[in-house]
Scaffold this motif. Structure first.
Motif, PDB file in Angstrom:
ATOM      1  N   PHE A 156       0.861  -1.179   0.000  1.00 27.82           N
ATOM      2  CA  PHE A 156       0.000   0.000   0.000  1.00 27.82           C
ATOM      3  C   PHE A 156       0.904   1.238   0.000  1.00 27.82           C
ATOM      4  O   PHE A 156       1.478   1.585   1.039  1.00 27.82           O
ATOM      5  CB  PHE A 156      -0.897   0.021   1.232  1.00 27.82           C
ATOM      6  CG  PHE A 156      -2.030  -0.967   1.195  1.00 27.82           C
ATOM      7  CD1 PHE A 156      -3.295  -0.581   0.794  1.00 27.82           C
ATOM      8  CD2 PHE A 156      -1.826  -2.282   1.566  1.00 27.82           C
ATOM      9  CE1 PHE A 156      -4.338  -1.486   0.766  1.00 27.82           C
ATOM     10  CE2 PHE A 156      -2.857  -3.200   1.544  1.00 27.82           C
ATOM     11  CZ  PHE A 156      -4.121  -2.807   1.141  1.00 27.82           C
ATOM     12  N   ILE A 158       1.589   5.200  -0.074  1.00 25.81           N
ATOM     13  CA  ILE A 158       1.005   6.331   0.653  1.00 25.81           C
ATOM     14  C   ILE A 158       0.510   5.859   2.020  1.00 25.81           C
ATOM     15  O   ILE A 158       0.767   6.501   3.030  1.00 25.81           O
ATOM     16  CB  ILE A 158      -0.132   7.031  -0.127  1.00 25.81           C
ATOM     17  CG1 ILE A 158       0.377   7.531  -1.486  1.00 25.81           C
ATOM     18  CG2 ILE A 158      -0.697   8.202   0.699  1.00 25.81           C
ATOM     19  CD1 ILE A 158      -0.702   8.151  -2.352  1.00 25.81           C
ATOM     20  N   ALA A 159      -0.202   4.726   2.075  1.00 25.92           N
ATOM     21  CA  ALA A 159      -0.640   4.176   3.356  1.00 25.92           C
ATOM     22  C   ALA A 159       0.492   3.469   4.097  1.00 25.92           C
ATOM     23  O   ALA A 159       0.399   3.231   5.304  1.00 25.92           O
ATOM     24  CB  ALA A 159      -1.801   3.205   3.142  1.00 25.92           C
ATOM     25  N   ASN A 160       1.559   3.089   3.375  1.00 25.60           N
ATOM     26  CA  ASN A 160       2.771   2.517   3.980  1.00 25.60           C
ATOM     27  C   ASN A 160       2.507   1.234   4.766  1.00 25.60           C
ATOM     28  O   ASN A 160       2.725   1.155   5.978  1.00 25.60           O
ATOM     29  CB  ASN A 160       3.472   3.530   4.884  1.00 25.60           C
ATOM     30  CG  ASN A 160       4.082   4.674   4.109  1.00 25.60           C
ATOM     31  OD1 ASN A 160       4.499   4.512   2.971  1.00 25.60           O
ATOM     32  ND2 ASN A 160       4.103   5.851   4.718  1.00 25.60           N
ATOM     33  N   ASN A 188       2.918   3.910  10.002  1.00 29.42           N
ATOM     34  CA  ASN A 188       1.858   4.894   9.829  1.00 29.42           C
ATOM     35  C   ASN A 188       2.118   6.102  10.722  1.00 29.42           C
ATOM     36  O   ASN A 188       2.285   5.960  11.936  1.00 29.42           O
ATOM     37  CB  ASN A 188       0.512   4.237  10.205  1.00 29.42           C
ATOM     38  CG  ASN A 188      -0.673   5.070   9.779  1.00 29.42           C
ATOM     39  OD1 ASN A 188      -0.656   6.281   9.888  1.00 29.42           O
ATOM     40  ND2 ASN A 188      -1.704   4.404   9.307  1.00 29.42           N
ATOM     41  N   THR A 659      -5.443   5.888   7.464  1.00 30.03           N
ATOM     42  CA  THR A 659      -5.235   5.821   6.016  1.00 30.03           C
ATOM     43  C   THR A 659      -6.404   5.185   5.259  1.00 30.03           C
ATOM     44  O   THR A 659      -6.358   5.089   4.038  1.00 30.03           O
ATOM     45  CB  THR A 659      -3.977   4.990   5.713  1.00 30.03           C
ATOM     46  OG1 THR A 659      -4.147   3.658   6.228  1.00 30.03           O
ATOM     47  CG2 THR A 659      -2.749   5.617   6.354  1.00 30.03           C
ATOM     48  N   CYS A 663      -6.335   8.885  -0.062  1.00 29.83           N
ATOM     49  CA  CYS A 663      -5.856   8.339  -1.329  1.00 29.83           C
ATOM     50  C   CYS A 663      -4.699   7.372  -1.079  1.00 29.83           C
ATOM     51  O   CYS A 663      -3.800   7.653  -0.281  1.00 29.83           O
ATOM     52  CB  CYS A 663      -5.382   9.475  -2.235  1.00 29.83           C
ATOM     53  SG  CYS A 663      -4.609   8.903  -3.777  1.00 29.83           S
ATOM     54  N   TYR A 664      -4.734   6.203  -1.737  1.00 33.31           N
ATOM     55  CA  TYR A 664      -3.598   5.282  -1.702  1.00 33.31           C
ATOM     56  C   TYR A 664      -3.589   4.440  -2.966  1.00 33.31           C
ATOM     57  O   TYR A 664      -4.598   4.321  -3.677  1.00 33.31           O
ATOM     58  CB  TYR A 664      -3.606   4.395  -0.452  1.00 33.31           C
ATOM     59  CG  TYR A 664      -4.771   3.448  -0.332  1.00 33.31           C
ATOM     60  CD1 TYR A 664      -4.801   2.237  -1.020  1.00 33.31           C
ATOM     61  CD2 TYR A 664      -5.845   3.738   0.507  1.00 33.31           C
ATOM     62  CE1 TYR A 664      -5.860   1.358  -0.900  1.00 33.31           C
ATOM     63  CE2 TYR A 664      -6.903   2.863   0.638  1.00 33.31           C
ATOM     64  CZ  TYR A 664      -6.906   1.669  -0.061  1.00 33.31           C
ATOM     65  OH  TYR A 664      -7.962   0.809   0.066  1.00 33.31           O
TER      66      TYR A 664
END
Length: 697
Positions: A156, A158-160, A188, A659, A663-664
């Motif tokens: 994932f 952006i969500a990491n 996160n 998250t 957006c991800y």
């Protein structure tokens, strides 16, 4: 970043090494033939089971079992989110692979090319389903011997967060051995929450002091990871099924840290800054057995033992710059053992009868430190005999069952016991292979979480503390549902449904006020009932020779939460998804409306989640599947959900940041390669989760 690179590197390694292996099917060289489309019946329903045949396009587009269910758009099921499979009215669905229970990682480890059909059951009488009320059963291709390896990875962006799972299966004669290992991580910096608390505190002069405490985060850092190994051994014949699974799970969360500001309105107290530092770890081991024997003269016997142990260690330190600080810790050891024995006799045209005996033993020992140095020790066991009678014809299927549960619990030196009845009723009628209707009723008494009976008082901030109640008793539930399914042809299906739940003898949070703040306790006497209603319709259309699938659902939810919260809420929910298939490619769009629901029956929190929209592009064949998802591309704030709780002395409005609705981009890939000849696939080794702790929260 290091975890992300490791996962992607391992996927690339498998893509290089895997082609060196080969799977032999026979001595004649196989050739790829063009697909011949024959218009057969892909879906049909009856009084006992609904059967669905996945197309090659649907199998190639899915990376795991739940994704395949979404592509197939089964009318009895709601939109599948992750691994949460429910009926269209929100009831839990148990998943099986070739009549053997399957977990999340089992579904991840399936080879999608081997799925031959999918069956849906309501209250099935087959003893292999262990009394499950709603069932999806994947029927897989059978093989002679051999094995295979499957790799699954996702990331994932952006969500990491990301995960990597590896599965291996080896079958020799009637024995099958599975090994699974996996890892998951999350890094996160956006998981936190802000609260607006309204206090109404009685004063010594008889007045009521009303003020708000407003807490806002300014910093967050959360790190989590887990690792799991699992081994499974299966012995399968026409009359005997014996599956034994041993697994472990190691979860770590070394950092769950937040910091921010606290202010009051009116400003009767000074504003300040706060820090909240938490960490925890849980280690667990699990054993599960699934044994079924087909006996002579229409008899069958099944036995399902289960045991799990979990050790949890958690710590929290909360401080404010004004000088207040609270340190809390807990160490918990939890054991859970269950066993289910079922004997069924078939009378032929006169139906069948099933006698059951269920047993559960729970043992929790929790040691608290910090603001409370007490310890809790709770032991609970339940014994429940029961009897079912099932009668069915070509068009009718009826099930009536009942029994009782004897509960005994001991908290410290105090013991208590009770006996409560339960009942199941299911009536299903199939007009023909295109129309069916079902009616269900269920009544039961449920054991309660051990933490609800704790007497420990935990201070979470200068004005708020919480505890349990050792006198609470199990609550009762009454559930009823009605569903109609219509499948005129392969191009369309439709379902109309309704479901209601009423909870009586309920226990709920009670907020007791004093001049110094709020103590949250649990009360049962005088608490009102909880009830919910949900009804709606669902439909699917497949157009352009099944190249385009459109599926949607709309429903209306009503919830009544009695005293002490005393409110009624309602909302309209809907979702829409579409998939287009061309060659090995698939393109999808999904939209889910904002979700509103009650966060359980104990508290009065009304939850509001944001809407979610996703664009999907993927490519797959019988070995490879690569997929990219872009979710919420126009939403760049971290606010995800809101909850509101109101009561006479205390209100709280919470905004959750994470998250989930930001957006991800999700990139995922699977690769499966086989060795040997005609192997059996399905029922892969899966991550085994241990017993939940009894720590008061």
């Amino acid at each position: 970043m290091g975890n992300r690179l490791n996962i992607l590197a391992l996927v690339l390694l498998f893509s290089v090494v895997a082609p060196a292996q080969s799977e032999r099917t026979d001595s004649i060289k196989a050739q790829e033939l063009k697909e011949v489309v024959i218009e057969g019946q892909l879906q049909q329903t009856s009084a006992t089971v609904s059967t669905y045949l996945p197309t090659k396009r649907q199998r190639n587009a899915a990376q795991n079992g739940p994704e395949l269910l979404n592509h197939m758009a089964i009318p009895q099921l709601g939109l599948v989110s992750g691994y949460n499979v429910t009926t269209n009215s929100g009831q839990k669905v148990d998943i099986y692979i070739d009549f053997v229970p399957a977990s999340e990682q089992d579904l991840n480890g399936m080879r999608m090319a081997d799925v031959k059909k999918v069956e849906y059951y309501d209250f099935p009488t087959d003893p292999r389903f262990q009394g499950s009320q709603h069932v999806v059963n994947f029927i897989m291709q059978k093989y002679e011997y051999g094995g295979y390896v499957k790799a699954y990875a996702n990331e994932f962006f952006i969500a990491n967060s990301g995960q990597l799972n590896l599965f291996s299966k080896l079958q020799y004669k009637r024995m099958t051995f599975d090994i699974g290992i996996g890892t998951w991580y999350s890094a996160n910096d956006h998981m936190s929450q802000s609260t607006v608390e309204t206090y109404r505190l009685p004063q010594t002069d008889g007045s009521i002091k009303i003020f708000e405490r407003i807490s806002k985060p300014g910093y967050a850092k959360v790190r989590q990871q887990s690792y799991w190994p699992t081994f499974k051994a299966s012995y399968l014949t026409d009359k005997i099924t014996m599956v034994n699974t041993l697994g472990a799970n190691f979860f770590r969360s070394p950092k769950q840290n937040t910091a921010g500001s606290v202010r009051f309105s009116p400003a009767d107290f000074p504003s300040t800054e706060y820090t909240d530092e938490q960490n925890n770890r849980t280690n667990s081991i699990t054993y599960s057995g699934y044994w079924n024997f087909a006996l002579p003269h229409g008899n069958s016997l099944s036995f399902n033992p289960y045991y799990s142990y979990s050790h949890t260690n958690q710590h929290r330190f909360y401080s404010e710059h004004t000088g207040s600080s609270f340190a809390n810790g807990a160490i918990d050891d939890s054991h859970r053992s269950t066993a289910s024995l079922r004997f069924m006799h078939d009378f032929g045209k006169y139906g069948n009868i099933t006698a059951i005996l269920n047993g559960t033993l729970l043992s929790n020992r929790t040691q608290y430190s910090g603001t409370s140095t007490a310890s809790d020790r709770l032991t609970t066991y339940r014994v429940g005999p029961g009897l079912f009678y099932n009668f069915k014809t070509d068009k009718f299927n009826g099930l009536l069952g009942g029994g009782f549960n004897y509960d005994h619990s001991k908290l410290g030196s105090e013991s208590e016991h009770s006996t409560q009845p339960w009942m199941d009723l299911s009536l299903q009628y199939g007009f023909n292979s295109k129309n069916s209707i079902s009616l269900e009723f269920h009544h039961a008494t449920w054991t309660l979480a051990s933490s609800y009976r704790s007497t420990v008082v935990i201070q979470s901030n200068p004005l708020f503390s919480y505890t349990g109640n050792p006198d609470v008793q199990p609550y009762k539930s009454w559930d009823a549902s009605l569903r109609y399914v219509f499948m005129p042809n392969n191009k369309f299906n439709f379902a109309a449904f309704g479901q209601t739940t009423v909870i009586t003898d309920r226990y709920a949070y009670l907020y007791e006020a004093s001049p110094n703040g709020i103590l949250r306790t649990i009360q049962q006497k005088g608490v009102g009932n909880y009830s919910s209603w949900l009804y709606g319709v669902q439909g699917t259309a497949r157009l352009f020779n099944n190249s385009l699938m459109i599926n949607g659902q709309v429903s209306h939810r009503i919830v009544r939460n009695g005293v002490p919260f005393d409110w009624t809420k309602q909302c309209v929910l809907w979702h829409l998804q579409a998939f287009y298939y061309v060659g090995g490619w698939n393109f999808g769009l999904q939209y889910q409306s904002p979700q509103e629901y009650c966060d359980g029956y104990v508290n009065g929190a009304w939850m509001k989640d944001k809407s979610a929209y996703t664009a999907i592009v993927g490519w797959g064949n019988s070995s490879w599947n690569v997929q990219a998802r872009l979710t919420n591309p126009f939403r760049w704030n971290w606010r995800a959900s809101k909850s509101e709780t109101t009561s006479p002395n205390y209100d709280v409005a919470t905004t959750y940041f994470n998250t989930s609705y930001h957006c991800y981009v999700l990139l995922s890939a699977t690769y499966t390669f086989g060795f040997g000849k005609k192997i059996q696939r399905g029922n892969e080794a899966s991550q085994q989760m241990g017993t939940s702790s009894s720590i008061l929260k």
